[in-house]
Design a protein around this motif. Structure first.
Motif, PDB file in Angstrom:
ATOM      1  N   LEU A  63       0.839  -1.199   0.000  1.00  0.00           N
ATOM      2  CA  LEU A  63       0.000   0.000   0.000  1.00  0.00           C
ATOM      3  C   LEU A  63       0.869   1.242   0.000  1.00  0.00           C
ATOM      4  CD1 LEU A  63      -2.872   1.364   0.556  1.00  0.00           C
ATOM      5  CD2 LEU A  63      -2.242   1.269   2.970  1.00  0.00           C
ATOM      6  N   TYR A  64       0.597   2.155  -0.950  1.00  0.00           N
ATOM      7  CA  TYR A  64       1.111   3.518  -0.814  1.00  0.00           C
ATOM      8  C   TYR A  64      -0.041   4.302  -0.195  1.00  0.00           C
ATOM      9  CZ  TYR A  64       2.165   8.321  -1.504  1.00  0.00           C
ATOM     10  OH  TYR A  64       2.347   9.655  -1.236  1.00  0.00           O
ATOM     11  N   ALA A  65       0.158   4.838   0.997  1.00  0.00           N
ATOM     12  CA  ALA A  65      -0.976   5.321   1.798  1.00  0.00           C
ATOM     13  C   ALA A  65      -1.387   6.769   1.521  1.00  0.00           C
ATOM     14  CB  ALA A  65      -0.671   5.134   3.282  1.00  0.00           C
ATOM     15  N   GLY A  66      -0.641   7.495   0.690  1.00  0.00           N
ATOM     16  CA  GLY A  66      -1.095   8.840   0.305  1.00  0.00           C
ATOM     17  C   GLY A  66      -2.330   8.683  -0.571  1.00  0.00           C
TER      18      GLY A  66
ATOM     19  N   ASN B 290       2.066  18.753   0.773  1.00  0.00           N
ATOM     20  CA  ASN B 290       1.815  17.826   1.883  1.00  0.00           C
ATOM     21  C   ASN B 290       0.339  17.417   1.884  1.00  0.00           C
ATOM     22  OD1 ASN B 290       2.060  16.227   4.178  1.00  0.00           O
ATOM     23  ND2 ASN B 290       1.780  17.944   5.572  1.00  0.00           N
ATOM     24  N   ALA B 291      -0.086  16.879   0.745  1.00  0.00           N
ATOM     25  CA  ALA B 291      -1.504  16.538   0.576  1.00  0.00           C
ATOM     26  C   ALA B 291      -1.976  15.545   1.638  1.00  0.00           C
ATOM     27  CB  ALA B 291      -1.713  15.945  -0.821  1.00  0.00           C
TER      28      ALA B 291
ATOM     29  N   THR C 206      -0.245  12.226   6.566  1.00  0.00           N
ATOM     30  CA  THR C 206      -0.348  12.927   5.275  1.00  0.00           C
ATOM     31  C   THR C 206       0.845  12.541   4.392  1.00  0.00           C
ATOM     32  OG1 THR C 206       0.795  14.811   6.238  1.00  0.00           O
ATOM     33  CG2 THR C 206      -1.618  14.844   6.308  1.00  0.00           C
ATOM     34  N   THR C 207       0.974  13.206   3.248  1.00  0.00           N
ATOM     35  CA  THR C 207       2.017  12.796   2.289  1.00  0.00           C
ATOM     36  C   THR C 207       3.412  12.827   2.921  1.00  0.00           C
ATOM     37  OG1 THR C 207       0.667  13.537   0.431  1.00  0.00           O
ATOM     38  CG2 THR C 207       3.011  13.272   0.008  1.00  0.00           C
ATOM     39  N   ARG C 208       3.675  13.823   3.774  1.00  0.00           N
ATOM     40  CA  ARG C 208       5.041  13.904   4.332  1.00  0.00           C
ATOM     41  C   ARG C 208       5.403  12.667   5.164  1.00  0.00           C
ATOM     42  NH1 ARG C 208       6.825  18.191   6.023  1.00  0.00           N
ATOM     43  NH2 ARG C 208       5.261  19.806   5.974  1.00  0.00           N
ATOM     44  N   HIS C 209       4.394  11.959   5.648  1.00  0.00           N
ATOM     45  CA  HIS C 209       4.662  10.756   6.445  1.00  0.00           C
ATOM     46  C   HIS C 209       4.938   9.530   5.574  1.00  0.00           C
ATOM     47  CE1 HIS C 209       2.145  13.366   9.118  1.00  0.00           C
ATOM     48  NE2 HIS C 209       3.255  13.235   9.803  1.00  0.00           N
ATOM     49  N   GLN C 210       4.818   9.688   4.266  1.00  0.00           N
ATOM     50  CA  GLN C 210       5.010   8.533   3.363  1.00  0.00           C
ATOM     51  C   GLN C 210       6.375   8.600   2.681  1.00  0.00           C
ATOM     52  OE1 GLN C 210       2.329   6.924   4.008  1.00  0.00           O
ATOM     53  NE2 GLN C 210       1.153   8.720   4.673  1.00  0.00           N
ATOM     54  N   VAL C 211       7.279   9.442   3.168  1.00  0.00           N
ATOM     55  CA  VAL C 211       8.496   9.730   2.404  1.00  0.00           C
ATOM     56  C   VAL C 211       9.764   9.350   3.155  1.00  0.00           C
ATOM     57  CG1 VAL C 211       9.773  11.568   1.224  1.00  0.00           C
ATOM     58  CG2 VAL C 211       7.293  11.695   1.379  1.00  0.00           C
ATOM     59  N   TYR C 212      10.680   8.674   2.449  1.00  0.00           N
ATOM     60  CA  TYR C 212      12.023   8.451   2.987  1.00  0.00           C
ATOM     61  C   TYR C 212      12.968   9.584   2.572  1.00  0.00           C
ATOM     62  CZ  TYR C 212      11.336   3.612   4.599  1.00  0.00           C
ATOM     63  OH  TYR C 212      10.940   2.497   5.282  1.00  0.00           O
ATOM     64  N   SER C 213      12.931   9.933   1.292  1.00  0.00           N
ATOM     65  CA  SER C 213      13.890  10.935   0.826  1.00  0.00           C
ATOM     66  C   SER C 213      13.383  11.596  -0.445  1.00  0.00           C
ATOM     67  CB  SER C 213      15.243  10.267   0.562  1.00  0.00           C
ATOM     68  OG  SER C 213      15.103   9.336  -0.500  1.00  0.00           O
TER      69      SER C 213
ATOM     70  N   GLY D  95      -5.326  22.791   6.243  1.00  0.00           N
ATOM     71  CA  GLY D  95      -4.952  21.457   6.709  1.00  0.00           C
ATOM     72  C   GLY D  95      -4.240  20.651   5.645  1.00  0.00           C
ATOM     73  N   GLU D  96      -4.527  20.967   4.344  1.00  0.00           N
ATOM     74  CA  GLU D  96      -3.917  20.141   3.294  1.00  0.00           C
ATOM     75  C   GLU D  96      -3.787  20.849   1.953  1.00  0.00           C
ATOM     76  OE1 GLU D  96      -6.482  16.674   3.004  1.00  0.00           O
ATOM     77  OE2 GLU D  96      -7.992  17.792   1.880  1.00  0.00           O
ATOM     78  N   HIS D  97      -4.594  21.850   1.678  1.00  0.00           N
ATOM     79  CA  HIS D  97      -4.539  22.473   0.346  1.00  0.00           C
ATOM     80  C   HIS D  97      -3.415  23.484   0.207  1.00  0.00           C
ATOM     81  CE1 HIS D  97      -9.092  21.540  -0.297  1.00  0.00           C
ATOM     82  NE2 HIS D  97      -8.322  20.470  -0.437  1.00  0.00           N
TER      83      HIS D  97
END
Ligand SMILES: Cc1cc2nc3c(=O)[nH]c(=O)nc-3n(C[C@H](O)[C@H](O)[C@H](O)COP(=O)(O)OP(=O)(O)OC[C@H]3O[C@@H](n4cnc5c(N)ncnc54)[C@H](O)[C@@H]3O)c2cc1C
Length: 466
Positions: free
Chosen positions: A135-138, A155-156, A166-173, A420-422
């Motif tokens: 799963l890609y959770a974004g 940071n959608a 949110t998107t920033r939590h799905q990122v390594y680099s 919050g996201e836009h």
């Protein structure tokens, strides 16, 4: 306010030398497409002088060097689904379109990560992960059209943020091109890291003002095999919103908790040509639960039904694809009522979401515009779609200003924020100046000046030069 140079024939020639003639667009009909995004706010739109489509990071870097040399502004653009005028070229100049950089570079099943170019569509990332049982959770509602670079830049949020972030939590680099043209690699594929500043996270969410994201390595997680979506219908808005904090506290760890008021239920159902329960008078909470074990799912479903009943749900049914179709069509569905609208994206602590929705819906009834409300309620993030209907331009501006002044003051009083996201984009720029702590604003401007001394990358967004 800074004045930029116009895009001259010399600039165009320099751009063509980098990307090739075919990928430098100056035809009026093409430029016209890129004056706007999805924000329905024509007063902010500006036509760019040139649109450039780079093929790789090196070309993005060369474009930024040209922009610096000639003092011409650059607006990065992915799919243009921003509803904050983020992709609008506020000072004209160059629109830098990321859509050619659309390759998935690596999907590593064992390491559970995916490295992609920034122009890959979000839905293609989701599908590629899915095919491997991951799963890609974004998951923004615009995932079938937006690009991952746009998601990272804003940071959608979206439908799975309650559980996965949110998107920033799905990122390594990330790989990014700084405003000066320098290429940097920030972050690493590590579970933890305390090695210097967290610069990848600084660029993520900066709305293309601090760097152009060109690649990213994204986290994947195991795909939970058991899932059930529930539609809890309420005929009382107060009860529907009061459910949210109770659900979070019940320890169900939901993936989504989405709220729709009856205006949205009706407009999005009509738009989708679907009739769902209590179409005439229902407010909806859509709740998703995912588990790795069938018994756990049954157990959570029982608890969920009990909480919904306790809160006064009129109906509790399984939410099938039709419900999600209606939810995803919400924003689009209001366009039949008005071509001029604004979308508010307020965020408050989750414990305050019920009060906030009730108070602002009540307040909005004092004005002539139409207000539709939905919320990523489990994240405390509410969207008010405010439509200009049968009003003069003057009344629209005046009443909107008055409503916003009251709403923003109230939301900040609850410990909330403007978006919050836009994102802030161009649309909320002056409110950002008004509502942000001056010391915080000053720090943001100091950082911007340090990385973008000529203030050339996406000027007019998030913070103002002064
Ligand atoms: C129907 C609909 C539903 C939506 N649902 C959601 C939702 O659920 N959650 C949510 O968060 N948003 C949602 N949005 C808003 C929007 O889709 C998101 O903000 C999305 O992340 C923007 O992606 P994009 O590819 O369209 O980027 P764009 O709109 O092109 O750009 C957005 C911003 O990022 C900058 N940017 C773009 N690419 C890059 C890059 N590679 N590097 C640096 N900066 C860049 C742009 O300059 C701009 O400031 C929705 C919009 C619509 C129209």
């Amino acid at each position: 306010m800074k004045e930029y140079n116009p895009v001259t024939a010399e600039v165009i020639d320099a751009l063509k030398a980098v990307v090739g003639d075919k990928y430098v667009k100056t035809d009026a009909d093409v430029l016209d497409v890129y004056k706007s995004d999805e924000s329905l706010a024509p007063s902010f739109w500006k036509t760019p002088e040139v649109v450039v489509l780079p093929a790789n990071t090196q070309e993005v870097s060369e474009i930024m060097k040209i922009a610096n040399r000639f003092d011409v502004p650059v607006t990065p653009r992915s799919a243009g689904t921003s509803v904050s005028c983020g992709a609008v070229p506020a000072y004209k100049g160059i629109v830098l379109l990321m859509e050619r950089m659309n390759h998935i570079i690596e999907l590593n099943e064992d390491g559970m990560y995916m490295t992609v170019e920034a122009g890959v569509r979000t839905i293609d990332i989701q599908n590629a992960a899915h095919e491997k049982g991951l799963l890609y959770a974004g998951d923004p509602c615009s995932s079938d059209s937006c690009l991952i670079g746009g998601n990272l830049a804003t940071n959608a949020g979206g439908n799975k943020a309650v559980r996965y972030g949110t998107t920033r939590h799905q990122v390594y680099s990330i790989e990014a091109v700084l405003p000066t043209g320098k290429i940097v690699n920030l972050g690493a594929t590590l579970k933890k890291c305390s090695t210097g500043f967290c610069l990848d996270q600084l660029i993520i969410g900066s709305e293309g003002t601090l760097g152009i994201i060109t690649k990213a390595t994204l986290k994947l997680v195991p795909l939970p095999p058991y899932k059930l979506d529930v539609l809890a219908v309420f005929t009382d808005l107060a009860k529907a919103t009061a459910l949210v904090p109770k659900l979070i506290k019940a320890g169900l760890n939901p993936t989504s908790v989405e709220f729709m008021d009856n205006n949205f239920v009706r407009s999005a159902s009509d738009y989708s040509d679907l009739k769902l329960p209590h179409y005439e008078d229902g407010c909806y909470d859509i709740i998703s639960i995912e588990t790795f074990n069938e018994d756990e799912l049954d157990d959570k479903m029982e608890k969920l039904a009990a909480v919904c009943e306790e809160c006064g749900a009129t109906d509790i049914v399984e939410a099938d694809d039709r419900v999600w179709k209606v939810r995803r069509n919400c924003l689009e569905s209001t366009r039949v009522f008005s071509k001029v609208a604004t979308s508010e994206d307020l965020v408050v602590p989750v414990t305050k979401i019920a009060d906030c929705i009730q108070t602002l819906v009540k307040e909005s009834q004092n004005y002539d515009f139409r207000v539709f409300c939905l919320a990523h309620a489990g994240d405390g993030n509410l969207h008010f779609q405010i439509l200009k209907c049968d009003m003069s331009d003057e009344d629209w501006e005046k009443q909107l200003k008055e409503f916003r002044a009251k709403a923003y003051k109230y939301v900040y009083g609850l410990g909330g924020r403007l978006s919050g996201e836009h994102g802030i984009g161009l649309k909320r720029l002056k409110y950002m100046e008004e509502y942000t702590d001056p010391a915080e604003l000053d720090l943001m401007k100091t950082i911007k000046r340090a990385v973008d001394p000529k203030w050339i990358l996406n000027p007019g967004k998030v913070i103002e030069e002064n």
